[in-house]
Design a protein around this motif. Structure first.
Motif, PDB file in Angstrom:
ATOM      1  N   ASP A  17     -26.659 -24.451  25.143  1.00 28.44           N
ATOM      2  CA  ASP A  17     -27.515 -25.633  25.269  1.00 28.44           C
ATOM      3  C   ASP A  17     -26.790 -26.929  24.937  1.00 28.44           C
ATOM      4  N   GLU A  18     -25.560 -26.847  24.419  1.00 27.73           N
ATOM      5  CA  GLU A  18     -24.791 -28.048  24.137  1.00 27.73           C
ATOM      6  C   GLU A  18     -23.971 -28.410  25.378  1.00 27.73           C
ATOM      7  N   PRO A  19     -24.297 -29.556  26.028  1.00 25.32           N
ATOM      8  CA  PRO A  19     -23.636 -29.898  27.306  1.00 25.32           C
ATOM      9  C   PRO A  19     -22.121 -29.963  27.207  1.00 25.32           C
ATOM     10  N   ASN A  20     -21.610 -30.515  26.115  1.00 23.43           N
ATOM     11  CA  ASN A  20     -20.146 -30.657  25.999  1.00 23.43           C
ATOM     12  C   ASN A  20     -19.458 -29.299  25.959  1.00 23.43           C
ATOM     13  N   ILE A  21     -20.009 -28.381  25.155  1.00 21.32           N
ATOM     14  CA  ILE A  21     -19.422 -27.041  25.062  1.00 21.32           C
ATOM     15  C   ILE A  21     -19.567 -26.314  26.386  1.00 21.32           C
ATOM     16  N   LEU A  24     -17.142 -27.774  28.921  1.00 17.61           N
ATOM     17  CA  LEU A  24     -15.759 -27.458  28.552  1.00 17.61           C
ATOM     18  C   LEU A  24     -15.436 -26.002  28.872  1.00 17.61           C
ATOM     19  N   LEU A  25     -16.350 -25.102  28.512  1.00 14.37           N
ATOM     20  CA  LEU A  25     -16.142 -23.681  28.801  1.00 14.37           C
ATOM     21  C   LEU A  25     -16.075 -23.435  30.306  1.00 14.37           C
ATOM     22  N   ALA A  26     -17.028 -23.996  31.034  1.00 16.93           N
ATOM     23  CA  ALA A  26     -17.083 -23.761  32.480  1.00 16.93           C
ATOM     24  C   ALA A  26     -15.809 -24.254  33.160  1.00 16.93           C
ATOM     25  N   THR A  27     -15.379 -25.467  32.801  1.00 18.06           N
ATOM     26  CA  THR A  27     -14.179 -26.034  33.410  1.00 18.06           C
ATOM     27  C   THR A  27     -12.938 -25.208  33.069  1.00 18.06           C
ATOM     28  N   SER A  28     -12.820 -24.829  31.804  1.00 11.01           N
ATOM     29  CA  SER A  28     -11.652 -24.057  31.364  1.00 11.01           C
ATOM     30  C   SER A  28     -11.609 -22.682  32.014  1.00 11.01           C
ATOM     31  N   LEU A  59     -22.589 -15.979  26.106  1.00  7.99           N
ATOM     32  CA  LEU A  59     -23.940 -16.337  25.683  1.00  7.99           C
ATOM     33  C   LEU A  59     -23.972 -16.880  24.250  1.00  7.99           C
ATOM     34  N   ASP A  60     -24.433 -18.127  24.107  1.00  9.23           N
ATOM     35  CA  ASP A  60     -24.620 -18.706  22.774  1.00  9.23           C
ATOM     36  C   ASP A  60     -25.807 -18.025  22.098  1.00  9.23           C
ATOM     37  N   VAL A  61     -25.661 -17.722  20.819  1.00  2.00           N
ATOM     38  CA  VAL A  61     -26.752 -17.074  20.089  1.00  2.00           C
ATOM     39  C   VAL A  61     -27.941 -18.010  19.924  1.00  2.00           C
ATOM     40  N   MET A  62     -27.692 -19.292  19.641  1.00  2.29           N
ATOM     41  CA  MET A  62     -28.762 -20.261  19.391  1.00  2.29           C
ATOM     42  C   MET A  62     -29.098 -21.030  20.658  1.00  2.29           C
ATOM     43  N   LEU A  63     -30.271 -20.765  21.220  1.00  2.15           N
ATOM     44  CA  LEU A  63     -30.757 -21.455  22.409  1.00  2.15           C
ATOM     45  C   LEU A  63     -32.120 -22.055  22.107  1.00  2.15           C
ATOM     46  N   PRO A  64     -32.553 -23.082  22.857  1.00  2.00           N
ATOM     47  CA  PRO A  64     -33.799 -23.770  22.511  1.00  2.00           C
ATOM     48  C   PRO A  64     -35.066 -22.959  22.737  1.00  2.00           C
ATOM     49  N   ASP A  65     -35.090 -22.057  23.720  1.00  2.00           N
ATOM     50  CA  ASP A  65     -36.332 -21.347  24.033  1.00  2.00           C
ATOM     51  C   ASP A  65     -36.346 -19.903  23.531  1.00  2.00           C
ATOM     52  N   MET A  66     -35.204 -19.273  23.438  1.00  2.00           N
ATOM     53  CA  MET A  66     -35.097 -17.902  22.902  1.00  2.00           C
ATOM     54  C   MET A  66     -33.670 -17.711  22.433  1.00  2.00           C
ATOM     55  N   ASP A  67     -33.466 -16.894  21.414  1.00  2.00           N
ATOM     56  CA  ASP A  67     -32.090 -16.699  20.971  1.00  2.00           C
ATOM     57  C   ASP A  67     -31.357 -15.739  21.906  1.00  2.00           C
ATOM     58  N   THR A 109     -16.514 -16.599  17.289  1.00  2.00           N
ATOM     59  CA  THR A 109     -17.108 -17.510  16.311  1.00  2.00           C
ATOM     60  C   THR A 109     -16.699 -18.952  16.593  1.00  2.00           C
ATOM     61  N   LYS A 110     -17.694 -19.860  16.607  1.00  2.00           N
ATOM     62  CA  LYS A 110     -17.407 -21.287  16.729  1.00  2.00           C
ATOM     63  C   LYS A 110     -16.914 -21.831  15.391  1.00  2.00           C
ATOM     64  N   PRO A 111     -15.965 -22.781  15.396  1.00  2.00           N
ATOM     65  CA  PRO A 111     -15.241 -23.287  16.575  1.00  2.00           C
ATOM     66  C   PRO A 111     -14.214 -22.266  17.056  1.00  2.00           C
ATOM     67  N   PHE A 112     -14.005 -22.224  18.343  1.00  2.00           N
ATOM     68  CA  PHE A 112     -13.119 -21.217  18.917  1.00  2.00           C
ATOM     69  C   PHE A 112     -12.043 -21.892  19.748  1.00  2.00           C
ATOM     70  N   SER A 113     -10.974 -21.152  19.995  1.00  2.00           N
ATOM     71  CA  SER A 113      -9.952 -21.627  20.923  1.00  2.00           C
ATOM     72  C   SER A 113     -10.289 -21.096  22.306  1.00  2.00           C
ATOM     73  N   LEU A 114     -10.014 -21.899  23.307  1.00  2.00           N
ATOM     74  CA  LEU A 114     -10.304 -21.477  24.685  1.00  2.00           C
ATOM     75  C   LEU A 114      -9.450 -20.263  25.065  1.00  2.00           C
ATOM     76  N   GLU A 115      -8.237 -20.197  24.517  1.00  2.00           N
ATOM     77  CA  GLU A 115      -7.379 -19.041  24.807  1.00  2.00           C
ATOM     78  C   GLU A 115      -8.006 -17.754  24.291  1.00  2.00           C
ATOM     79  N   GLU A 116      -8.643 -17.823  23.112  1.00  2.00           N
ATOM     80  CA  GLU A 116      -9.281 -16.632  22.553  1.00  2.00           C
ATOM     81  C   GLU A 116     -10.460 -16.202  23.411  1.00  2.00           C
TER      82      GLU A 116
END
Length: 252
Positions: A17-21, A24-28, A59-67, A109-116
């Motif tokens: 749900d965080e646009p920046n993350i 960033l993930l999608a682009t990488s 999948l992020d564990v924390m989402l606005p409508d359901m975890d 675990t956040k924060p994470f490296s994109l390589e990981e």
């Protein structure tokens, strides 16, 4: 001269749900060679998974409508056994245990490296995709336990057992080596296939959950017509050595 399009390594759905993350993930991940679709909440993710049929969900564990755990349960209830890599906000053991329980395949675990993230995605894809080594063994049987590789189904005494892709591969490895004690390191190397030293505790957790499913008591008739059927335990711990699939001494 026009170059032919490059076939993507795999199709992924990224849910955060965080646009920046998310961006960033999608682009990488696209840069790494994946086809990527993204969603910002659980409801959108459920629709997206149904539409694009991904090879894996980040999948992020924390989402606005359901975890993320609830989302994974809903996917499994709908018969969608797509591998899931969880993104957790903190290194919380309870989150990791819950993720494994609902059918997750790994966690970062956040924060994470994109390589990981890329390395873990590829490790999960390697261990959950069909057509790897030992592919000639389409159906494995041990005692009253049966694993159908083609249908991705497991049955014990005729009862179908629902397993996540990683649980399925772990059981398959145990069945291929029935009677042989396998160390945590052997299991970690074969099933998780990390490109670096992985956490051996994940093996213990998966063995525990797999044992609960494979050796679980189930409703069934006894001499009085009601009760439970308690199967002979097949997954055993050799303390200080590892784990083994075998019949206990004296069992038929």
């Amino acid at each position: 001269m026009n170059r032919p399009p490059v076939e993507p390594e795999a199709r992924l759905v990224v849910v955060d749900d965080e646009p920046n993350i998310r961006e960033l993930l999608a682009t990488s991940l696209r840069f790494a060679g994946f086809e990527v679709h993204s969603a910002a909440d659980g409801a959108s993710a459920l629709r997206l998974v149904r539409q694009v049929d991904p090879d894996l969900v980040v999948l992020d564990v924390m989402l606005p409508d359901m975890d993320g755990f609830t989302l994974t349960r809903r996917l499994r209830e709908k018969g969608q056994h797509v591998p899931v890599v969880f993104l957790t906000a903190r290194d919380d053991t309870s989150d990791k245990v819950t993720g494994l329980t609902v059918g997750g395949d790994d966690y970062v675990t956040k924060p994470f490296s994109l390589e990981e993230v890329v390395a873990r995605i590829r490790a999960v894809l390697r261990r959950t995709r069909p057509g790897e080594e030992d592919a000639d063994e389409a159906t494995l049987r041990y005692a009253d336990l049966e694993l159908d590789d083609d249908g991705h189904e497991v049955r014990r005494a005729g009862r179908t057992i629902d397993l996540s892709p990683t649980e399925f591969k772990l059981l398959r490895y145990l069945m291929l080596n029935a009677g042989r004690v396998l160390s945590k390191t052997q299991i970690l190397d074969h099933v998780w296939q990390y490109d670096w030293g992985g956490d051996a505790n994940i093996v213990e957790s998966y063995i525990s959950y797999l044992r609960r499913k494979i050796d679980a008591a189930t409703p069934g008739p006894l001499s009085d017509g009601v009760g439970v059927v308690v199967p002979v335990p097949l997954i055993h711990t050799k303390r200080g050595v590892g784990y083994v699939l075998r019949l206990p001494p004296g069992a038929a």
